[in-house]
Scaffold this motif. Structure first.
Motif, PDB file in Angstrom:
ATOM      1  N   ALA A   1       0.719  -1.069  -0.051  1.00 38.98           N
ATOM      2  CA  ALA A   1      -0.139  -0.069   0.134  1.00 38.98           C
ATOM      3  C   ALA A   1       0.821   1.451   0.011  1.00 38.98           C
ATOM      4  O   ALA A   1       2.119   1.184  -0.541  1.00 38.98           O
ATOM      5  N   GLY A   2       0.429   2.408   0.427  1.00 38.13           N
ATOM      6  CA  GLY A   2       1.147   3.541   0.312  1.00 38.13           C
ATOM      7  C   GLY A   2       2.513   3.460   1.334  1.00 38.13           C
ATOM      8  O   GLY A   2       2.500   2.944   2.214  1.00 38.13           O
ATOM      9  N   ALA A   3       3.362   4.528   0.718  1.00 32.07           N
ATOM     10  CA  ALA A   3       4.395   4.751   1.617  1.00 32.07           C
ATOM     11  C   ALA A   3       5.189   5.836   1.285  1.00 32.07           C
ATOM     12  O   ALA A   3       4.112   6.947   1.086  1.00 32.07           O
ATOM     13  N   SER A   4       6.463   6.345   1.300  1.00 37.52           N
ATOM     14  CA  SER A   4       6.864   7.715   1.098  1.00 37.52           C
ATOM     15  C   SER A   4       7.867   8.277   2.246  1.00 37.52           C
ATOM     16  O   SER A   4       8.073   7.809   3.217  1.00 37.52           O
ATOM     17  N   ASN A   5       8.725   9.226   1.702  1.00 36.53           N
ATOM     18  CA  ASN A   5       9.433  10.039   2.455  1.00 36.53           C
ATOM     19  C   ASN A   5       9.183  11.575   2.195  1.00 36.53           C
ATOM     20  O   ASN A   5       9.089  11.861   1.088  1.00 36.53           O
ATOM     21  N   ALA A   6       9.402  12.014   3.380  1.00 36.06           N
ATOM     22  CA  ALA A   6       9.207  13.788   3.304  1.00 36.06           C
ATOM     23  C   ALA A   6      10.171  14.167   4.323  1.00 36.06           C
ATOM     24  O   ALA A   6       9.880  13.624   5.735  1.00 36.06           O
ATOM     25  N   PHE A   7      10.830  15.265   4.264  1.00 34.61           N
ATOM     26  CA  PHE A   7      11.749  15.824   5.418  1.00 34.61           C
ATOM     27  C   PHE A   7      11.816  17.433   5.014  1.00 34.61           C
ATOM     28  O   PHE A   7      12.139  17.636   3.913  1.00 34.61           O
ATOM     29  N   ALA A   8      12.030  17.989   5.997  1.00 34.05           N
ATOM     30  CA  ALA A   8      12.251  19.521   6.040  1.00 34.05           C
ATOM     31  C   ALA A   8      13.166  20.247   6.822  1.00 34.05           C
ATOM     32  O   ALA A   8      13.121  19.489   8.082  1.00 34.05           O
ATOM     33  N   ALA A   9      13.701  21.319   6.493  1.00 33.29           N
ATOM     34  CA  ALA A   9      14.658  21.710   7.375  1.00 33.29           C
ATOM     35  C   ALA A   9      14.231  23.371   7.450  1.00 33.29           C
ATOM     36  O   ALA A   9      13.891  23.846   6.333  1.00 33.29           O
ATOM     37  N   ALA A  10      14.425  24.111   8.611  1.00 31.42           N
ATOM     38  CA  ALA A  10      14.270  25.260   9.012  1.00 31.42           C
ATOM     39  C   ALA A  10      15.268  26.236   8.387  1.00 31.42           C
ATOM     40  O   ALA A  10      16.533  25.501   8.323  1.00 31.42           O
ATOM     41  N   PRO A  11      15.290  27.422   8.392  1.00 31.08           N
ATOM     42  CA  PRO A  11      16.411  28.326   7.829  1.00 31.08           C
ATOM     43  C   PRO A  11      17.654  27.978   8.723  1.00 31.08           C
ATOM     44  O   PRO A  11      18.574  28.015   8.094  1.00 31.08           O
ATOM     45  N   ASP A  12      17.342  27.821  10.012  1.00 30.04           N
ATOM     46  CA  ASP A  12      18.682  27.755  10.869  1.00 30.04           C
ATOM     47  C   ASP A  12      19.363  26.492  10.612  1.00 30.04           C
ATOM     48  O   ASP A  12      20.566  26.113  11.221  1.00 30.04           O
ATOM     49  N   ARG A  13      18.745  25.403   9.907  1.00 25.85           N
ATOM     50  CA  ARG A  13      19.271  24.166   9.730  1.00 25.85           C
ATOM     51  C   ARG A  13      19.625  24.043   8.249  1.00 25.85           C
ATOM     52  O   ARG A  13      20.120  23.125   7.655  1.00 25.85           O
ATOM     53  N   SER A  14      19.781  25.057   7.401  1.00 20.09           N
ATOM     54  CA  SER A  14      20.003  25.280   5.895  1.00 20.09           C
ATOM     55  C   SER A  14      21.256  26.170   5.702  1.00 20.09           C
ATOM     56  O   SER A  14      21.213  27.321   6.258  1.00 20.09           O
ATOM     57  N   ALA A  15      22.011  25.531   4.946  1.00 17.23           N
ATOM     58  CA  ALA A  15      23.462  26.469   4.550  1.00 17.23           C
ATOM     59  C   ALA A  15      23.220  27.747   4.039  1.00 17.23           C
ATOM     60  O   ALA A  15      23.728  28.637   3.839  1.00 17.23           O
ATOM     61  N   GLY A  16      22.172  27.593   3.041  1.00 22.00           N
ATOM     62  CA  GLY A  16      21.620  28.844   2.209  1.00 22.00           C
ATOM     63  C   GLY A  16      20.727  29.760   2.907  1.00 22.00           C
ATOM     64  O   GLY A  16      20.346  30.859   2.559  1.00 22.00           O
ATOM     65  N   GLY A  17      20.276  29.557   4.115  1.00 20.51           N
ATOM     66  CA  GLY A  17      19.446  30.447   5.070  1.00 20.51           C
ATOM     67  C   GLY A  17      17.905  30.286   4.722  1.00 20.51           C
ATOM     68  O   GLY A  17      17.108  31.076   5.006  1.00 20.51           O
ATOM     69  N   GLY A  18      17.369  29.415   3.798  1.00 24.14           N
ATOM     70  CA  GLY A  18      16.113  29.310   3.187  1.00 24.14           C
ATOM     71  C   GLY A  18      15.566  27.922   3.885  1.00 24.14           C
ATOM     72  O   GLY A  18      16.502  27.172   4.155  1.00 24.14           O
ATOM     73  N   THR A  19      14.464  27.779   3.787  1.00 19.69           N
ATOM     74  CA  THR A  19      13.743  26.353   4.250  1.00 19.69           C
ATOM     75  C   THR A  19      14.016  25.398   3.081  1.00 19.69           C
ATOM     76  O   THR A  19      14.149  25.767   1.694  1.00 19.69           O
ATOM     77  N   LEU A  20      14.015  24.217   3.312  1.00 23.10           N
ATOM     78  CA  LEU A  20      14.459  23.087   2.499  1.00 23.10           C
ATOM     79  C   LEU A  20      13.243  21.999   2.653  1.00 23.10           C
ATOM     80  O   LEU A  20      12.947  21.792   3.825  1.00 23.10           O
ATOM     81  N   LEU A  21      12.817  21.314   1.558  1.00 22.24           N
ATOM     82  CA  LEU A  21      11.860  20.246   1.514  1.00 22.24           C
ATOM     83  C   LEU A  21      12.151  18.966   0.541  1.00 22.24           C
ATOM     84  O   LEU A  21      12.453  19.642  -0.615  1.00 22.24           O
ATOM     85  N   ALA A  22      12.107  17.902   0.983  1.00 23.47           N
ATOM     86  CA  ALA A  22      12.315  16.835  -0.050  1.00 23.47           C
ATOM     87  C   ALA A  22      11.195  15.948   0.212  1.00 23.47           C
ATOM     88  O   ALA A  22      10.597  15.700   1.264  1.00 23.47           O
ATOM     89  N   ASN A  23      10.647  15.294  -0.946  1.00 26.73           N
ATOM     90  CA  ASN A  23       9.450  14.355  -1.224  1.00 26.73           C
ATOM     91  C   ASN A  23       9.759  13.405  -2.021  1.00 26.73           C
ATOM     92  O   ASN A  23      10.124  13.716  -3.373  1.00 26.73           O
ATOM     93  N   ASP A  24       9.331  12.200  -1.684  1.00 29.09           N
ATOM     94  CA  ASP A  24       9.312  11.139  -2.756  1.00 29.09           C
ATOM     95  C   ASP A  24       8.217  10.195  -2.480  1.00 29.09           C
ATOM     96  O   ASP A  24       8.328   9.269  -1.716  1.00 29.09           O
ATOM     97  N   PRO A  25       6.983  10.480  -2.722  1.00 29.83           N
ATOM     98  CA  PRO A  25       5.724   9.394  -2.591  1.00 29.83           C
ATOM     99  C   PRO A  25       5.827   8.219  -3.264  1.00 29.83           C
ATOM    100  O   PRO A  25       6.384   8.108  -4.584  1.00 29.83           O
ATOM    101  N   HIS A  26       5.615   7.049  -2.532  1.00 33.19           N
ATOM    102  CA  HIS A  26       6.114   5.768  -3.335  1.00 33.19           C
ATOM    103  C   HIS A  26       4.535   5.187  -3.607  1.00 33.19           C
ATOM    104  O   HIS A  26       3.522   5.084  -2.844  1.00 33.19           O
ATOM    105  N   LEU A  27       4.466   4.721  -4.883  1.00 32.87           N
ATOM    106  CA  LEU A  27       3.228   3.964  -5.196  1.00 32.87           C
ATOM    107  C   LEU A  27       3.707   2.842  -6.042  1.00 32.87           C
ATOM    108  O   LEU A  27       4.665   2.697  -6.577  1.00 32.87           O
ATOM    109  N   GLY A  28       2.698   1.881  -6.707  1.00 31.33           N
ATOM    110  CA  GLY A  28       3.030   0.701  -7.490  1.00 31.33           C
ATOM    111  C   GLY A  28       3.490   1.409  -8.726  1.00 31.33           C
ATOM    112  O   GLY A  28       3.111   2.353  -9.250  1.00 31.33           O
ATOM    113  N   LEU A  29       4.596   0.779  -9.392  1.00 29.88           N
ATOM    114  CA  LEU A  29       5.313   1.200 -10.504  1.00 29.88           C
ATOM    115  C   LEU A  29       4.361   0.725 -11.878  1.00 29.88           C
ATOM    116  O   LEU A  29       3.973  -0.164 -11.645  1.00 29.88           O
ATOM    117  N   THR A  30       4.042   1.695 -12.710  1.00 28.53           N
ATOM    118  CA  THR A  30       3.360   1.611 -13.786  1.00 28.53           C
ATOM    119  C   THR A  30       3.950   2.270 -14.949  1.00 28.53           C
ATOM    120  O   THR A  30       4.869   3.029 -14.707  1.00 28.53           O
TER     121      THR A  30
END
Length: 821
Positions: free
Chosen positions: A260-289
């Motif tokens: 069934a469903g899965a996925s990864n997502a994670f975010a960083a606030a500006p004080d945890r970012s080298a560039g001083g901006g927020t960061l977000l990554a996402n890879d939703p997992h579904l059956g491959l077609t």
């Protein structure tokens, strides 16, 4: 002889000419439906001109002066590139596949009719807010404009598949989009299957205490003990709860257990970012077609530009970013489904037992038209708890006592589903706080929603959360008697009960489908979660550096180190490493020593070019089977994916779990080391028969091929070579770059469930954000954009995710102008 030769030559030449002509005709007819991206066309139904710029990956940038026209353009491009996919999803939700495919899809249609997803979608239309109704109607108009264009221009019916399966195409309706959201909820739901397997396992085990081993709870306090399933339901049930072996029904949208469903997502606030901006990554997992579920697109709305992953059929960017906000989703694993055992009145089968006596089913008849066969009439029945399910699905016949049926309570069965309104509202939200407020409209599927704006981050579980009685007999973990008031849902919890994490002190939020909160039942969210392993690696990578960059987030997203392998190998091999004398060449002992020597130097990286991942995966699979086969009998076949927590409990002897190592039907008492050694030998025999005995030459990628198969044409001889996309891939069941294996013989390690979309967004420099689709933009297998993104995806590469339309124009593959007549 010369005459015979001449005639043979003429016949062969004629056959070749006819073959070339036939192939040319097929190609001509098929290519007629290839969309033309560079054109100008007058289009009724728009309020102003629309410009659609296709960048070099065929990602459409839809430039419109109004939101209505932007959604019209999105409907148009979805129908240009994915019309067959959209019509298939609509037919699936409606339970009308058999009109096209005959009796092969009757079981699928029967289930979908019983769930009533499409009528519930129709009922939900008036409950959408005004801007969403406008979006739904405009989107439908865009889809229908493309259908009219195909019909008027003789454009090959819109897709090659329509030549093979000739059925009329009805106009798109707003309810169709809501139905597709409900269909996705069905694809992502897994608690129903978990209840059934827990019940069947409870019946099969002689020692009920062992249920906590094979189906372990996520670590953490507050989990109450479960009753024995047999004590909950009346009537005889077989100990091993056997069910007839059957293949997964054709085009069944229900994912097998563990897929069934899965996925990864994670975010960083500006004080945890080298560039001083927020960061977000996402890879939703579904059956491959093939094509992928996802379709990349950019829309210019009145609130600004929006870009990301859309799902054909739905007028929204489901994952992506705007100029001021980015959002990501992962499966929350909230327990939003309960099964109920309903007792039939022995004197009147149209009645079932309710808390106050016998009650009438709500019933109606539904006719399923079947190609080349007589229609079938199905009686749909509902109890107060939900629809009655057919015994033939989910292995329900194994847990249903005589004189009873099974019904389903599920949040997605709401006739007032406003999930589409929430998705549309999210695109227009100005910041995290506004997005959190909009997200209360989500009903199903339940998701963990991760958000960033330019200064803050947040994560929230979204979706309706059932209110259960604290006295519920099974706490929602097993099918329970539906006539007991304490087992029935009591509405939904208020939305402020949904776990929310806003601007955390540590500056990092994320979810890998792991347990996110530990609250006592009934506020527990779930007992069953989707990950206990990937989260360990994610924590290490996030806390391994003080600040992060877009590149470090990409590195985490593509990480292939298995924490499960690092944990389990020292346990299962502790008595096998470097023991005994060197064995003669060609003996099983020598092969075992070679395998152990390779694994001893391995760091757990599931790299496609390495042999160790294949040896490890085959060993663990054989080991789990040896541990459970004598206890569970044929039910062991349903445990087709290794559960690391189970293996760890056994080899650490948690609460006496090492008992699984003893084969009860043998005279001697086996130890866990015995079983581990035997399992390794089993694995090496299987590897030798399948891939050869030269262990150093093995490649994990040969077994772990990504299976992007066409759902309909993927098994058709000859055609399958054109429509299926196969790729050697790294990763595995428990890596952040997750490639969930099939678990089924003869190819148990094929990659069938993975991240069809990846995106990384950096608000320090928003136009440096990147994303990728697992196949390509087009659903037309004759298009070069059918699979052109696939190799980038396999190699862990991305394409720019920029809102700069001039950048898209600079390398465009075409510009479509829809002009007002």
């Amino acid at each position: 002889m010369a005459v015979l030769f001449r005639w043979l030559f003429r016949l062969v030449s004629g056959a070749l000419v006819l073959g070339v002509l036939a192939i040319s005709l097929v190609y001509y007819l098929g290519s007629r439906s290839l969309p033309v991206y560079d054109k100008t066309r007058a289009m009724a139904g728009i309020t102003a001109d629309i410009e659609i710029v296709r960048d070099n990956a065929a990602v459409p940038h839809i430039m419109a002066l109004s939101d209505r026209d932007a959604f019209f353009g999105l409907g148009y491009v979805h129908a240009q590139d994915r019309l067959w996919q959209m019509m298939m999803m609509r037919r699936t939700a409606q339970g009308r596949l058999s009109e096209v495919f005959g009796v092969r899809t009757l079981e699928t249609d029967t289930l979908l009719r019983r769930l009533d997803l499409y009528p519930l979608a129709v009922q939900s239309v008036p409950f959408q807010d005004a801007r969403t109704l406008d979006a739904l109607e405009s989107y439908a108009a865009g889809v229908n404009a493309r259908i009219d264009e195909i019909n008027e221009g003789g454009l090959g019916r819109g897709a090659p598949e329509f030549f093979l399966f000739n059925q009329p195409i009805a106009p798109w309706q707003p309810a169709d989009s809501i139905a597709i959201v409900k269909l996705m909820a069905l694809q992502l739901a897994g608690h129903l299957q978990d209840e059934v397997i827990r019940a069947r396992t409870s019946l099969a085990l002689e020692d009920a205490a062992r249920l906590a081993d094979i189906l372990p709870d996520m670590p953490g306090a507050g989990i109450a003990a479960l009753p024995d399933y047999a004590a909950l339901v009346p009537g005889p049930l077989p100990r091993f709860a056997e069910t007839p072996a059957r293949d997964h029904a054709f085009l069944m949208p229900v994912a097998p257990r563990g897929l069934a469903g899965a996925s990864n997502a994670f975010a960083a606030a500006p004080d945890r970012s080298a560039g001083g901006g927020t960061l977000l990554a996402n890879d939703p997992h579904l059956g491959l077609t093939a094509p992928s579920t996802w379709y990349l697109a950019r829309l210019q709305l009145q609130s600004g530009g929006v870009i990301g992953g859309t799902v054909p059929g739905i007028p929204a960017v489901m994952v992506g970013r705007s100029e001021q906000l980015a959002w990501a989703v992962t499966s929350s694993y909230m327990d939003d489904q309960d099964l109920y055992i309903e007792e039939l009145n022995p004197d009147n089968p149209e009645q079932y037992r309710a808390p106050d006596g016998w009650a009438e089913f709500r019933s109606r008849r539904s006719i399923i038209e079947i190609k080349d066969s007589a229609p079938v009439t199905v009686t749909l029945r509902w109890t107060d708890n939900g629809p009655v399910l057919p015994r033939s699905v989910y292995d329900l016949e194994a847990i249903t006592p005589p004189g009873h049926v099974v019904s389903l309570a599920w949040t997605a069965l709401s006739p007032q589903d406003t999930s589409v309104s929430a998705a549309v509202g999210l695109m227009m939200a100005e910041d995290v706080d506004a997005a959190l407020a909009v997200s209360d409209g989500y009903v199903a599927p339940s998701q963990m929603l991760t958000l960033i704006d330019r200064s803050s981050i947040a994560m929230k579980l979204v979706g309706a959360m059932p209110r259960r009685d604290s006295a519920h007999q099974s706490q929602g973990r097993l099918p329970s008697p539906g006539w007991r008031p304490e087992n029935r849902w009591q509405g939904m919890l208020p939305r402020d009960a949904n776990p929310t994490f806003i601007r955390p002190v540590g500056g990092i939020v994320g979810n890998t489908n792991n347990k996110v909160i530990d609250r006592p039942f009934p506020l527990h969210v779930s007992f069953d979660w989707g990950d206990s392993q990937r989260v360990q690696r994610w924590q290490a990578l996030m806390q391994g550096r003080e600040v992060h960059t877009r590149e470090s987030f990409i590195e985490a997203q593509l990480d292939t180190v298995s924490p499960a392998a690092r944990t389990l190998l020292p346990l299962i091999g502790r008595d096998l490493w470097f023991t005994g004398e060197a064995a003669p060449g060609g003996t099983p002992e020598r092969q075992r020593q070679r395998a152990l020597a390779l694994l001893a130097d391995w760091n757990g990286e599931m790299n496609e070019h390495m042999p160790e991942p294949l040896i490890y995966a085959a060993w663990l699979r054989a080991l789990q089977d040896r541990l459970i086969r004598d206890d569970l009998g044929p039910l062991a076949d349903d445990f087709d994916h290794v559960e690391p927590l189970f293996v760890e409990r056994v080899f650490r002897d948690i609460d006496g779990a090492s008992e699984w190592c003893d084969i009860k039907r043998s005279a001697r008492e086996e130890t866990c080391s015995d079983i581990s050694r035997l399992a390794l030998d089993d694995a090496l025999v299987w590897i030798g028969e399948t891939y050869g005995t030269a262990l150093e030459s093995l490649r994990w990628g040969d077994a772990h091929q990504a299976m992007h198969d066409h759902p309909v044409l993927g098994e058709v001889p000859l055609l399958r070579h054109f429509v299926n996309i196969r790729q050697s891939t790294s990763g595995g069941d428990h890596t952040l770059q997750r490639g969930r294996t099939s678990g089924r013989d003869p190819h148990p390690f094929r990659n069938v469930h993975a991240a069809g979309y990846r995106g990384v967004y950096d608000f320090a420099d928003p136009d440096s954000s990147v994303f990728i689709n697992a196949t390509g933009q087009s659903g037309h297998f004759l298009s070069r954009h059918y699979d052109d993104l696939g190799q980038l995806w396999r190699r862990g590469e991305y394409i720019p995710m920029s809102l700069d339309v001039d950048l898209a124009r600079a390398a465009s593959v075409g510009v479509t102008r829809l002009v007002k007549p």
